[in-house]
Design a protein around this motif. Structure first.
Motif, mmCIF file in Angstrom:
data_model
loop_
_atom_site.group_PDB
_atom_site.id
_atom_site.type_symbol
_atom_site.label_atom_id
_atom_site.label_comp_id
_atom_site.label_asym_id
_atom_site.label_seq_id
_atom_site.Cartn_x
_atom_site.Cartn_y
_atom_site.Cartn_z
ATOM 1 N N ILE A 1 -5.946 -4.727 -3.128
ATOM 2 C CA ILE A 1 -6.334 -4.562 -1.777
ATOM 3 C C ILE A 1 -5.961 -5.551 -0.767
ATOM 4 O O ILE A 1 -5.625 -5.146 0.335
ATOM 5 C CB ILE A 1 -8.079 -4.625 -1.781
ATOM 6 C CG1 ILE A 1 -8.394 -3.330 -2.569
ATOM 7 C CG2 ILE A 1 -8.699 -4.247 -0.364
ATOM 8 C CD1 ILE A 1 -10.009 -3.291 -2.766
ATOM 9 N N SER A 2 -5.893 -6.971 -1.185
ATOM 10 C CA SER A 2 -5.567 -7.926 -0.109
ATOM 11 C C SER A 2 -4.075 -7.755 -0.146
ATOM 12 O O SER A 2 -3.574 -7.927 1.179
ATOM 13 C CB SER A 2 -5.948 -9.316 -0.788
ATOM 14 O OG SER A 2 -5.237 -10.181 0.142
ATOM 15 N N VAL B 1 -9.098 -11.258 0.000
ATOM 16 C CA VAL B 1 -9.434 -10.270 0.839
ATOM 17 C C VAL B 1 -10.221 -10.773 2.140
ATOM 18 O O VAL B 1 -10.068 -9.963 3.278
ATOM 19 C CB VAL B 1 -10.556 -9.179 0.271
ATOM 20 C CG1 VAL B 1 -11.291 -8.227 0.990
ATOM 21 C CG2 VAL B 1 -9.873 -8.500 -0.926
ATOM 22 N N VAL C 1 0.464 -4.047 5.535
ATOM 23 C CA VAL C 1 0.045 -3.263 6.558
ATOM 24 C C VAL C 1 -0.029 -4.404 7.873
ATOM 25 O O VAL C 1 0.667 -3.943 8.974
ATOM 26 C CB VAL C 1 -1.377 -2.631 6.479
ATOM 27 C CG1 VAL C 1 -1.749 -1.965 7.986
ATOM 28 C CG2 VAL C 1 -1.286 -1.600 5.423
ATOM 29 N N GLY C 2 -0.591 -5.396 7.721
ATOM 30 C CA GLY C 2 -0.375 -6.437 8.933
ATOM 31 C C GLY C 2 0.875 -6.929 9.130
ATOM 32 O O GLY C 2 1.062 -7.160 10.428
ATOM 33 N N PRO D 1 -4.918 -13.330 3.133
ATOM 34 C CA PRO D 1 -4.437 -12.124 2.367
ATOM 35 C C PRO D 1 -2.949 -12.716 1.604
ATOM 36 O O PRO D 1 -2.729 -11.984 0.668
ATOM 37 C CB PRO D 1 -3.848 -11.101 3.339
ATOM 38 C CG PRO D 1 -4.825 -11.471 4.677
ATOM 39 C CD PRO D 1 -5.300 -12.992 4.515
ATOM 40 N N ILE E 1 -3.450 -5.061 2.727
ATOM 41 C CA ILE E 1 -3.870 -5.587 3.945
ATOM 42 C C ILE E 1 -2.552 -6.474 4.527
ATOM 43 O O ILE E 1 -2.368 -6.229 5.520
ATOM 44 C CB ILE E 1 -5.152 -6.209 3.815
ATOM 45 C CG1 ILE E 1 -6.472 -5.202 3.578
ATOM 46 C CG2 ILE E 1 -5.551 -6.941 4.932
ATOM 47 C CD1 ILE E 1 -7.631 -5.863 3.360
#
Length: 125
Positions: free
Chosen positions: A73-74, A30, A80-81, A34, A77
């Motif tokens: 969660i990571s 996180v 999405v990144g 990631p 991320i």
């Protein structure tokens, strides 16, 4: 009043040896990397299955859950990144992106300077 005797492993909860590494991997995923998110997610899921399947009692199931959730969660991320990076690369390489926008911005700036110079000349400044 016959109670079945309990074995030491059933009466005293022990700490699962992978709980802290999973939590640390989730935190690192996180905060810094990631890429470690899917690792924490997979390790956490397999460890939770192991904890649930065994008759031994572990005292740190919550630690494993937190590490796994941080891994999820990571991973979000990370996905999405990567989607943003791919979108930017496609946008730039198709010719409709930054190259053309910078060219139009320069022309707009030149037009603004010319208009400002004309307005200043008309007002007597």
């Amino acid at each position: 009043m016959s109670e079945t005797p309990t074995t030491p492993t059933e009466s005293v909860p022990i700490r699962h040896p992978r709980a802290m590494p999973i939590l640390v991997t989730g935190i690192l995923g996180v905060t810094i990397m990631p890429v470690l998110g899917p690792v924490a997610w997979a390790l956490g899921r397999s460890t939770l299955r192991e904890i649930d399947a065994t008759t031994m009692r572990y005292s740190n199931r919550t630690t494993v859950q937190v590490g796994m959730i941080l891994g999820v969660i990571s991973t979000v991320i990370l996905v999405v990144g990567l989607a943003v990076v791919v979108t930017i690369v496609v946008w730039v390489t198709t010719g409709d992106g930054i190259k053309q926008t910078n060219h139009n911005a320069f022309e707009a700036f030149e037009a603004f300077v010319a208009t400002a110079a004309t307005a200043a000349a008309n007002t007597g400044r």
